[in-house]
Design an enzyme around this catalytic site. Structure first.
Site, short mmCIF file in Angstrom:
data_model
loop_
_atom_site.label_atom_id
_atom_site.label_comp_id
_atom_site.label_asym_id
_atom_site.label_seq_id
_atom_site.Cartn_x
_atom_site.Cartn_y
_atom_site.Cartn_z
N LYS A 138 48.39 43.02 23.38
CA LYS A 138 48.59 44.23 24.18
C LYS A 138 50.03 44.26 24.69
CE LYS A 138 47.14 46.41 28.49
NZ LYS A 138 46.30 46.29 29.69
N LEU A 195 33.65 41.14 40.32
CA LEU A 195 33.06 42.41 40.76
C LEU A 195 32.31 42.24 42.07
CD1 LEU A 195 31.85 43.61 37.25
CD2 LEU A 195 33.90 44.35 38.49
N VAL A 204 18.19 33.33 49.17
CA VAL A 204 19.37 32.66 49.72
C VAL A 204 19.02 32.22 51.14
CG1 VAL A 204 21.83 32.95 50.27
CG2 VAL A 204 20.83 34.23 48.37
N GLY A 235 27.69 33.87 35.86
CA GLY A 235 28.38 33.30 34.71
C GLY A 235 29.00 34.36 33.82
N PRO A 277 54.89 50.11 29.37
CA PRO A 277 55.05 48.84 28.67
C PRO A 277 55.04 47.64 29.60
CG PRO A 277 57.20 49.75 29.12
CD PRO A 277 56.20 50.68 29.77
N ILE A 337 40.41 41.42 35.78
CA ILE A 337 40.44 40.00 35.39
C ILE A 337 41.63 39.33 36.09
CG2 ILE A 337 40.76 38.40 33.44
CD1 ILE A 337 39.20 40.48 31.73
P1 FAD Z 1 29.31 40.18 35.67
O1 FAD Z 1 29.87 40.23 34.31
O2 FAD Z 1 28.38 41.30 36.07
O3 FAD Z 1 28.56 38.80 35.83
C1 FAD Z 1 27.60 38.58 36.83
C2 FAD Z 1 26.91 37.27 36.57
O4 FAD Z 1 26.02 37.01 37.64
C3 FAD Z 1 26.07 37.25 35.30
O5 FAD Z 1 26.19 35.99 34.66
C4 FAD Z 1 24.66 37.41 35.82
O6 FAD Z 1 23.70 36.86 34.97
C5 FAD Z 1 24.76 36.63 37.13
N1 FAD Z 1 23.73 36.97 38.11
C6 FAD Z 1 23.60 38.13 38.79
N2 FAD Z 1 22.50 38.08 39.58
C7 FAD Z 1 21.97 36.84 39.40
C8 FAD Z 1 20.82 36.18 39.92
N3 FAD Z 1 19.99 36.77 40.78
N4 FAD Z 1 20.58 34.93 39.51
C9 FAD Z 1 21.39 34.30 38.61
N5 FAD Z 1 22.48 34.89 38.08
C10 FAD Z 1 22.75 36.14 38.47
N6 FAD Z 1 38.60 44.24 33.75
C11 FAD Z 1 39.76 43.99 33.13
O7 FAD Z 1 40.50 43.10 33.56
N7 FAD Z 1 40.13 44.69 32.03
C12 FAD Z 1 39.40 45.73 31.56
O8 FAD Z 1 39.76 46.32 30.55
C13 FAD Z 1 38.22 46.08 32.26
N8 FAD Z 1 37.47 47.14 31.88
C14 FAD Z 1 36.37 47.46 32.60
C15 FAD Z 1 35.66 48.64 32.30
C16 FAD Z 1 34.58 49.01 33.08
C17 FAD Z 1 33.87 50.28 32.78
C18 FAD Z 1 34.15 48.18 34.14
C19 FAD Z 1 32.95 48.55 34.96
C20 FAD Z 1 34.81 47.01 34.42
C21 FAD Z 1 35.94 46.66 33.68
N9 FAD Z 1 36.67 45.53 33.99
C22 FAD Z 1 37.84 45.27 33.35
C23 FAD Z 1 36.19 44.59 34.99
C24 FAD Z 1 35.59 43.37 34.28
O9 FAD Z 1 34.53 43.80 33.44
C25 FAD Z 1 35.08 42.37 35.30
O10 FAD Z 1 36.08 42.07 36.23
C26 FAD Z 1 34.68 41.08 34.64
O11 FAD Z 1 33.81 41.30 33.57
C27 FAD Z 1 34.04 40.14 35.64
O12 FAD Z 1 32.73 40.51 35.92
P2 FAD Z 1 31.90 39.52 36.83
O13 FAD Z 1 31.89 38.18 36.20
O14 FAD Z 1 32.40 39.64 38.21
O15 FAD Z 1 30.44 40.17 36.82
#
Ligand code: FAD
Length: 504
Positions: free
Chosen positions: A86, A336, A191, A16, A104, A349
């Site tokens: 932005k 990710l 799983v 989430g 830009p 994103i």
């Molecule tokens: P996460 O935010 O890690 O979410 C994972 C989810 O899975 C969480 O809800 C967690 O609770 C759940 N989960 C995991 N394991 C379990 C389990 N066993 N049981 C139940 N739930 C579980 N993107 C941009 O577009 N612009 C930016 O400026 C940007 N800056 C970034 C800077 C850095 C340093 C990094 C590392 C990333 C950046 N990103 C950026 C990427 C961006 O942060 C991610 O693409 C975005 O936050 C999506 O993350 P996610 O939802 O895939 O993973």
């Protein structure tokens, strides 16, 4: 011939974060409103104890299309996420010490004679003209003066947004739940795979609940709980060209008005970001652990904060690359969990958005067709690779050679496709891109020339105007941009008066 497997009715999203809630909101929006025929169940599982990655605050312009699809009002969204505008990214020190340039959004100049403006600009430069192309792009000039409005009398002002990612996820959660998505809180502990075809059958929660599904979306973040830990899909990594594998994120107070752009500063062993929100700045250092340890990176970041830190430093680790396939059996990895190109051009994103849209357009009904999966994976990998090349271009053409990190980056070279693009640009001024690429000619042109890559030639059509005609067209373009610029209020005033930020 029918496709194999059960009908797709129960969709289970694990995770989430931004990825999980973008997926849930879009699927719920698309699959609700089917009246009595509505047969899909969308379930999202997330764990507050695990939390989210806690970064990801800068976007690119297509985010508006996604938000529009969900029916989100731009000003309300800025208000709910304490967001700002932005207009692009300012790069400092990438072309060498003291050098800076602006990447830009929008377009440079206008097409003339069927070719891109930059060919004319190259000709003008060769004749000793002013090397500043900022006056031919409204977002650049608006960023310089800290101004913004969504449109002028001449048309839209191309822009994206910075936002608090957890607030964005909260807004999306509201939309998804209103359209019938179910949220389950807790940790997935196991799983279960089907014996016959190895597809995912169900996930089991720590408290023993079993959640079965027909299609699973892995949004569990870097760990890739389903796609990697359960399905062992494998990962293509790009560390050879993108050696940064860690980041420290540290939000801090800022007492001045927010500038309408992101800042990226080249550092000893990577680069620093500065992302302005209404109430704080996001700051971070992206670095290579082979060249700098975590404590040294944090110590290097702290003196550059705009004010008092507002949280503990968030230390992150990653490997640039993507899963060998993004859709494996009945599991699609989004966010990710699917892959990560480091955040230099804020594209993560966007990749979530395009993967969600690709999934929606190919969503299976009666089982999973291998040809559909193959096409999905081919398109997804192609997209990752073209964005990767744009990001690598920043490193591969950087003007810094003063530290081991930058010397290693220069020695690493670049993928063949990228080399071909840069060589073609150097020789002819042409930018080789494909329709549908996120980054088009203006993006490539501004970044490559910003980093000091100078084409030796330009398109022959650009010779078709006399020197006086060219000068007069350029003057008209500059004048038109200056007129539009004069219509834009200061960014902070726009945020206040649009209701996006009543308190700024
Ligand atoms: P996460 O935010 O890690 O979410 C994972 C989810 O899975 C969480 O809800 C967690 O609770 C759940 N989960 C995991 N394991 C379990 C389990 N066993 N049981 C139940 N739930 C579980 N993107 C941009 O577009 N612009 C930016 O400026 C940007 N800056 C970034 C800077 C850095 C340093 C990094 C590392 C990333 C950046 N990103 C950026 C990427 C961006 O942060 C991610 O693409 C975005 O936050 C999506 O993350 P996610 O939802 O895939 O993973």
């Amino acid at each position: 011939m029918s496709v194999p497997g059960p009908k797709i009715r129960r969709i289970v999203i694990v995770g989430g974060g931004t990825a999980g809630w973008m997926t849930a909101a879009a699927l719920a929006r698309a699959l609700s409103g089917q009246g009595a025929g509505a047969r899909h169940e969308i379930t999202l599982i997330e764990s507050e104890a695990i939390g989210t990655v806690g970064v990801g605050e800068a976007t690119v312009p297509p985010i508006h299309e996604f938000n529009r699809y969900l029916g989100l009002d731009p000003a309300e969204l800025l208000q709910a996420t304490r967001g700002t505008i932005k207009l692009g990214i300012e790069f400092e020190g990438w072309g060498g010490a003291g050098q800076r340039y602006f990447h830009p959004f929008g377009y440079l100049g206008t097409e003339m004679g069927g070719i891109h403006f930059h060919h004319y600009w190259l000709r003008h430069l060769a004749a000793g003209g002013d090397p500043d192309h900022g006056p031919y792009n409204l977002p650049t000039m608006a960023a310089r003066e800290g101004r913004f409005a969504p449109a002028t009398s001449a048309g839209p002002v191309h822009h994206a947004v910075h936002f608090d990612a957890s607030a964005y996820a909260k807004v999306l959660r509201g939309l998804a739940e209103a359209k019938g998505a179910q949220r389950i809180e807790g940790k997935v502990a196991d799983v279960a795979l089907r014996g016959d075809d190895g597809h995912i059958e169900a996930v089991t929660m720590e408290d023993g609940r079993r959640i079965a599904g027909d299609l699973f979306v892995d949004c569990s973040g870097f760990r890739g709980l389903l796609i990697e830990q359960a399905l062992e899909t494998g990962y293509h990594e790009w560390s050879r060209w993108l050696p940064c594998d860690a980041a420290i994120a540290l939000p801090a107070r800022r007492d001045t008005d927010p500038p309408p752009y992101t800042r990226s500063t080249a550092c000893e062993s990577g680069w620093r970001w500065r992302i302005p929100l209404q109430h704080r700045d996001g700051n971070g250092y992206v670095y290579s652990r082979a060249h700098l340890d975590d404590d040294a990176a944090e110590a290097a970041l702290r003196p550059h904060l705009p004010g008092e830190p507002l949280a503990e430093a968030n230390r992150l680790r990653f490997t640039a690359g993507h899963r060998k396939v993004i859709w494996n059996r009945n599991c699609i990895a989004i966010g990710l969990a699917g892959g990560f190109i480091e955040p230099l051009e804020s594209t993560s994103i966007h990749l979530i958005q395009t993967t969600v849209i690709r999934l929606l357009s190919l969503l299976p009904r009666d089982g999973i067709d291998p040809a559909v999966v193959a096409r999905f994976n081919r398109d997804a990998v192609h997209e990752y690779e073209t964005i990767r090349d744009f990001v690598i271009a920043h490193y591969a053409t950087a003007g810094r050679r003063d530290t081991p990190f930058w010397r290693d980056v220069a020695a690493a070279g670049m993928p063949d496709n990228l080399r071909e693009r840069i060589e073609a640009f150097r020789a002819t001024g042409n930018i080789l891109f494909e329709p549908g690429d996120l980054f088009g000619p203006t993006n490539w042109f501004c970044v490559l020339t910003g980093q000091g890559v100078r084409p030796e030639s330009w398109h022959p059509i650009a010779d078709g105007l006399t020197g006086e005609e060219l000068a007069s067209r350029f003057a008209r373009l500059r004048e038109a941009i200056a007129k539009q610029l004069a219509q834009l209020p200061p960014h902070a005033r726009f945020l206040r008066e649009s209701g996006a930020a009543p308190g700024v």
